[in-house]
Design an enzyme around this catalytic site. Structure first.
Site, PDB file in Angstrom:
ATOM      1  CG  ASN A  52      15.597  17.343   2.388  1.00 28.35           C
ATOM      2  OD1 ASN A  52      15.217  17.300   3.547  1.00 28.35           O
ATOM      3  ND2 ASN A  52      15.155  16.506   1.465  1.00 28.35           N
ATOM      4  N   GLY A  53      17.944  21.053   1.470  1.00 26.50           N
ATOM      5  CA  GLY A  53      19.123  21.779   1.018  1.00 26.50           C
ATOM      6  C   GLY A  53      19.513  22.883   1.986  1.00 26.50           C
ATOM      7  CG  LEU A  81       1.370   3.578   5.179  1.00 21.90           C
ATOM      8  CD1 LEU A  81       0.398   4.638   5.705  1.00 21.90           C
ATOM      9  CD2 LEU A  81       2.790   3.867   5.704  1.00 21.90           C
ATOM     10  CG  LEU A 136      -1.330  23.960  -1.344  1.00 22.61           C
ATOM     11  CD1 LEU A 136      -2.704  23.689  -1.971  1.00 22.61           C
ATOM     12  CD2 LEU A 136      -1.090  23.009  -0.187  1.00 22.61           C
ATOM     13  CB  SER A 137       5.052  23.899  -4.096  1.00 20.58           C
ATOM     14  OG  SER A 137       5.586  24.983  -3.368  1.00 20.58           O
ATOM     15  CB  SER A 157       8.013  19.392  -7.840  1.00 17.15           C
ATOM     16  OG  SER A 157       8.992  20.314  -8.270  1.00 17.15           O
ATOM     17  CD1 TRP A 213      11.408  17.307 -14.403  1.00 14.21           C
ATOM     18  CD2 TRP A 213      13.360  16.224 -14.322  1.00 14.21           C
ATOM     19  NE1 TRP A 213      11.133  15.953 -14.357  1.00 14.21           N
ATOM     20  CE2 TRP A 213      12.314  15.271 -14.306  1.00 14.21           C
ATOM     21  CE3 TRP A 213      14.678  15.770 -14.267  1.00 14.21           C
ATOM     22  CZ2 TRP A 213      12.543  13.898 -14.257  1.00 14.21           C
ATOM     23  CZ3 TRP A 213      14.916  14.393 -14.218  1.00 14.21           C
ATOM     24  CH2 TRP A 213      13.854  13.488 -14.211  1.00 14.21           C
ATOM     25  CG  ASP A 253      10.606  23.368   1.357  1.00 15.64           C
ATOM     26  OD1 ASP A 253      11.616  23.101   0.677  1.00 15.64           O
ATOM     27  OD2 ASP A 253      10.105  24.500   1.410  1.00 15.64           O
ATOM     28  NE  ARG A 258       6.587  24.274   1.325  1.00 14.00           N
ATOM     29  CZ  ARG A 258       6.663  24.540   0.029  1.00 14.00           C
ATOM     30  NH1 ARG A 258       5.563  24.532  -0.690  1.00 14.00           N
ATOM     31  NH2 ARG A 258       7.806  24.798  -0.555  1.00 14.00           N
ATOM     32  NE  ARG A 276      20.560  22.458  -3.020  1.00 12.38           N
ATOM     33  CZ  ARG A 276      19.482  23.032  -2.487  1.00 12.38           C
ATOM     34  NH1 ARG A 276      19.609  24.031  -1.637  1.00 12.38           N
ATOM     35  NH2 ARG A 276      18.279  22.617  -2.827  1.00 12.38           N
ATOM     36  CG  HIS A 302      18.535  16.145  -1.265  1.00 12.25           C
ATOM     37  ND1 HIS A 302      17.363  16.839  -1.076  1.00 12.25           N
ATOM     38  CD2 HIS A 302      19.275  16.878  -2.153  1.00 12.25           C
ATOM     39  CE1 HIS A 302      17.368  17.940  -1.823  1.00 12.25           C
ATOM     40  NE2 HIS A 302      18.511  17.980  -2.483  1.00 12.25           N
TER      41      HIS A 302
END
Length: 246
Positions: A17-18, A126, A184-185, A60, A64, A15, A177, A28, A32
């Site tokens: 980036n923007g 991994l 937790l979103s 997420s 959208w 969380d 986070r 923004r 990203h």
């Protein structure tokens, strides 16, 4: 299934980036792009830190609702990452997988996902899971509809994995986070039942492998009891029943 038997499962909500970009006077989308670089460094560092499964929250289902140009930029970045990194991931033993819905992604992105997953399928060092068009609540609802009446937790876990294009990853041990928010979103709600949660103030582009290493050190100092007490978790010979518990 406790993942510590097979190496740690770390999950990251990337969380900020923007907000980082706006703070730098940048668009923004620049945030990203910087976030993608931060993710690349963390992925490279993860195996040496004892992480066997790494799940990144990339997009997420609620995302959208963002401006169309930002959504398009995020989808383009994801496609570039999948196609640009698959060869290195294959060489480094990293198996890539995308969890979440795919029916709303473009055919071009779905093709890139298929290519990356196929090229890295033999990776064992991994397991890298990218959550895209992901909603934990929607996945749980789809899983319930698939099976009708699951016979138990493991049966439902398999149904849940199938509902999100996954192959039954272990439970999350450590969730981090960034960005200062403490929620937790709608991310991995089932798998995070006993996850240790770390909320960090820095924005995701500022996150470095040393921050992951510090969080892991703090994680190993925590006392994980899974609702039990220590005497219930050890056998008469003192050996841990959960295997690898800190």
């Amino acid at each position: 299934m406790q993942s510590t038997q097979h190496g740690l499962h770390a999950a990251l909500v990337m969380d900020g980036n923007g907000r980082w970009a706006v703070g730098q006077g940048l668009p923004r989308v620049a945030g990203h792009r910087a976030g993608a670089e931060a993710a690349r460094a963390v992925i490279r560092a993860a195996p040496a830190l004892g992480i066997h499964t790494l799940t990144l929250f990339g997009f997420s289902s609620d995302n959208w609702g963002r401006p169309p140009e930002e959504v398009a930029a995020l989808m383009a970045l994801l496609e570039q990452y999948l196609l640009g990194e698959k060869a290195e991931c294959a060489a480094e033993g990293v198996r890539m997988a995308v969890i979440g819905r795919r029916d709303r992604l473009s055919p071009r992105l779905r093709a890139a996902i298929a290519l990356a997953e196929r090229a890295t399928a033999k990776g064992r060092r991994l397991r890298l899971r990218l959550a895209v068009d992901y909603s934990a609540r929607d996945a749980i609802v789809r899983a319930a509809r698939r099976r009708g009446s699951p016979r138990g937790r493991e049966d439902f876990r398999r149904s849940l994995a199938a509902a999100q294009h996954d192959d039954c990853a272990p439970d999350v041990d450590l969730l981090i986070r960034t960005g200062g928010e403490q929620r937790l979103s709608d991310f991995l709600l089932w798998e995070c039942a006993y996850a240790e949660l770390f909320f960090l103030p820095q924005m995701w582009p500022e996150f470095r492998p040393r921050d992951l290493e510090a969080a892991l050190a703090a994680f190993h100092r925590r006392d994980r009891r899974y609702g039990m007490i220590k005497t219930e978790m050890t056998g008469s010979d003192g050996a841990g029943l959960q295997g690898g518990l800190p």
